[in-house]
Design an enzyme around this catalytic site. Structure first.
Site, PDB file in Angstrom:
ATOM      1  N   HIS A   1       0.862  -1.186   0.000  1.00  0.00           N
ATOM      2  CA  HIS A   1       0.000   0.000   0.000  1.00  0.00           C
ATOM      3  C   HIS A   1       0.897   1.234   0.000  1.00  0.00           C
ATOM      4  O   HIS A   1       1.711   1.435   0.906  1.00  0.00           O
ATOM      5  CB  HIS A   1      -0.928   0.010   1.205  1.00  0.00           C
TER       6      HIS A   1
ATOM      7  N   ARG B   1       0.857   4.469   0.498  1.00  0.00           N
ATOM      8  CA  ARG B   1       0.944   5.556   1.487  1.00  0.00           C
ATOM      9  C   ARG B   1       1.575   5.130   2.811  1.00  0.00           C
ATOM     10  O   ARG B   1       1.831   5.967   3.680  1.00  0.00           O
ATOM     11  CB  ARG B   1      -0.445   6.121   1.735  1.00  0.00           C
ATOM     12  N   GLU B   2       1.843   3.847   2.979  1.00  0.00           N
ATOM     13  CA  GLU B   2       2.356   3.337   4.239  1.00  0.00           C
ATOM     14  C   GLU B   2       3.884   3.412   4.258  1.00  0.00           C
ATOM     15  O   GLU B   2       4.590   2.403   4.237  1.00  0.00           O
ATOM     16  CB  GLU B   2       1.833   1.908   4.445  1.00  0.00           C
TER      17      GLU B   2
ATOM     18  N   ARG C   1      -3.156   5.005  -2.129  1.00  0.00           N
ATOM     19  CA  ARG C   1      -3.018   3.641  -1.594  1.00  0.00           C
ATOM     20  C   ARG C   1      -2.753   2.584  -2.675  1.00  0.00           C
ATOM     21  O   ARG C   1      -1.994   1.642  -2.455  1.00  0.00           O
ATOM     22  CB  ARG C   1      -4.324   3.293  -0.856  1.00  0.00           C
TER      23      ARG C   1
ATOM     24  N   ARG D   1      -6.061  -6.634  -2.312  1.00  0.00           N
ATOM     25  CA  ARG D   1      -7.342  -7.311  -2.564  1.00  0.00           C
ATOM     26  C   ARG D   1      -7.280  -8.031  -3.913  1.00  0.00           C
ATOM     27  O   ARG D   1      -8.284  -8.496  -4.409  1.00  0.00           O
ATOM     28  CB  ARG D   1      -8.506  -6.298  -2.601  1.00  0.00           C
TER      29      ARG D   1
ATOM     30  N   TYR E   1     -13.350  -7.766  10.885  1.00  0.00           N
ATOM     31  CA  TYR E   1     -13.926  -7.386   9.592  1.00  0.00           C
ATOM     32  C   TYR E   1     -13.098  -8.011   8.478  1.00  0.00           C
ATOM     33  O   TYR E   1     -12.026  -7.530   8.148  1.00  0.00           O
ATOM     34  CB  TYR E   1     -14.010  -5.861   9.471  1.00  0.00           C
TER      35      TYR E   1
ATOM     36  N   GLU F   1       0.993  -4.989  11.080  1.00  0.00           N
ATOM     37  CA  GLU F   1       0.546  -3.597  10.959  1.00  0.00           C
ATOM     38  C   GLU F   1       1.376  -2.779  11.944  1.00  0.00           C
ATOM     39  O   GLU F   1       1.239  -2.926  13.167  1.00  0.00           O
ATOM     40  CB  GLU F   1      -0.950  -3.464  11.274  1.00  0.00           C
TER      41      GLU F   1
END
Length: 415
Positions: free
Chosen positions: A179, A181-182, A238, A269, A375, A398
């Site tokens: 991703h 932006r991380e 992202r 995804r 989720y 994370e």
């Protein structure tokens, strides 16, 4: 003042926005507790319409929502229990940019952890490591190019790397930057490469040596390079960067999009296997940040990683992917809250050990949990490695923090 004039002005504005970048001036971040599926559905509906952006995916029991100035949806988010985390995202982005501009340039091949670095600096440092530690390291590019023509560079580290048998050792894989932006993710993975080669944490030479005697470690710091480069002008981007369709599926008379041209796919995804991909935690609007694409691996970067990992399947023993933020250690599986692996006791033990080690080292509080426990989301890389390649130890980390700074984590918190 005809249609041609209108189209010309529109095109000019689009180009200007790319050159100047998105400033995020007066954008807010609101944290909404996910007390029900209805709350998540309401927020996801706003995101699918392009009216808000989601900065977290709910795995920690909340979702951080980025909203533009004077958004009419502030009241809805407040009614759902939302609280303001950041009142002016643009101010934080400018502070971050200002800090980067003040950083002294490095000599070619050097690296530091007091700032974030561009893609080329990371790649150059990997090459410098391989040159300096030629007995233990070599770099290579994953197969093919990304949509924008970039390479995904990796470094392979093991003892006596020049010997024929080194490629037969069991393989440990580490990646970051899926991703865009991380930013702390590629920085952390670069640190791991430095640590395995003794550039940092030299006191652990004996422990590292034992690992490299037995294993080969392959490290790919940035597996979404197009997206990462784009964050230089749109900090909170992202996804990947390949055009993905029109918002609402509405094209104009000129072959473009009437409402908005969408770009990119959520590369976490975009993994299989078929039957799991595109089943939960996604949006089929191509402008959505969780758009899974038209099929598994329809993005060049995910296809490149898949190709390499498939070629190493018989040797692959560990897969770890680094993300941010939320301070979580996530174990299989992510696509379902109901599916509990038969060997879940193993994951509970691993999670407990990782959380304990992180607390002892950094005095930071992480939580270990099944990735889909709160989720679920389908199509992520650890699920594919676990389900398709049969690798039991397939994890997501994370990183910091829990939302105070979010993706604009200050460089002094990289380590």
């Amino acid at each position: 003042m005809g249609i041609r004039y209108f189209v010309t002005v529109l095109a000019y504005c689009s180009v200007l926005s790319l050159v100047l970048g998105l400033t995020y001036s007066n954008y807010k971040i609101i944290r909404v507790p996910l007390t029900s599926q209805d709350a998540l559905n309401s927020i996801s509906n706003l995101e699918s319409k392009g009216e808000v952006d989601l900065l977290s995916d709910g795995k920690a029991g909340y979702v951080d929502v980025l909203i533009p100035p004077r958004s009419p949806h502030s009241r809805l988010l407040a009614a759902l229990g939302g609280v303001v985390l950041t009142r002016d995202v643009g101010k934080k982005v400018e502070e971050e940019r200002g800090s980067l501009l003040k950083t002294s340039p490095l000599k070619q091949g050097d690296f530091s952890y007091d700032t974030y670095h561009d893609l080329e600096t990371m790649y150059t440092h990997l090459e410098a490591l391989a040159t300096k530690h030629a007995d233990k390291a070599t770099t290579f590019d994953l197969p093919g190019d990304t949509y924008e023509g970039r390479k995904i560079r990796a470094i392979r580290i093991t003892k006596d790397i020049q010997t024929a048998g080194s490629e037969d050792k069991p393989l440990l894989w580490v990646d970051g930057g899926i991703h865009a932006r991380e930013w702390v993710s590629p920085a952390t993975v670069m640190y791991i490469a430095d640590a395995f080669l003794g550039e940092v944490e030299g006191e652990k030479e004996e422990e590292v040596g034992e690992i490299l005697d037995t294993f080969q470690v392959v490290i790919a710091p940035c597996i979404n390079p197009d997206g990462y480069v784009h964050t230089q002008v749109e900090r909170l981007w992202r996804k990947t960067r390949k055009p993905s369709g029109c918002r609402g599926g509405v094209a104009n008379w000129f072959g473009g999009c009437f409402l908005e041209q969408c770009f990119g796919v959520d590369p976490n995804r975009n993994w299989g296997p078929v039957g799991v991909w595109n089943t939960t935690g996604v949006q089929n609007n191509p402008c959505s940040i969780v758009y899974p694409g038209t099929g598994p691996f329809d993005q060049a970067n995910t296809a490149a990683v898949r190709s390499y990992l498939e070629s190493q399947q018989s040797k692959l023993q560990l897969y770890v992917t680094y993300h941010s933020y939320s301070q979580l250690f996530l174990t299989p599986v992510g696509y379902s809250a109901e599916v509990v692996p038969e060997d879940n006791a193993h994951y509970l033990a691993v999670g407990e050990a990782v959380v304990r080690a992180l607390a002892a080292r950094h005095d930071t509080e992480y939580t270990a949990m099944r990735s889909g426990e709160l989720y679920p989301a389908s199509g992520d890389s650890p699920d594919w490695v676990y389900l398709e390649l049969g690798v039991r130890d397939s994890y997501t980390v994370e990183l910091r923090d829990t939302g105070e700074f979010g993706f604009e984590l200050p460089p002094e918190q990289i380590l």
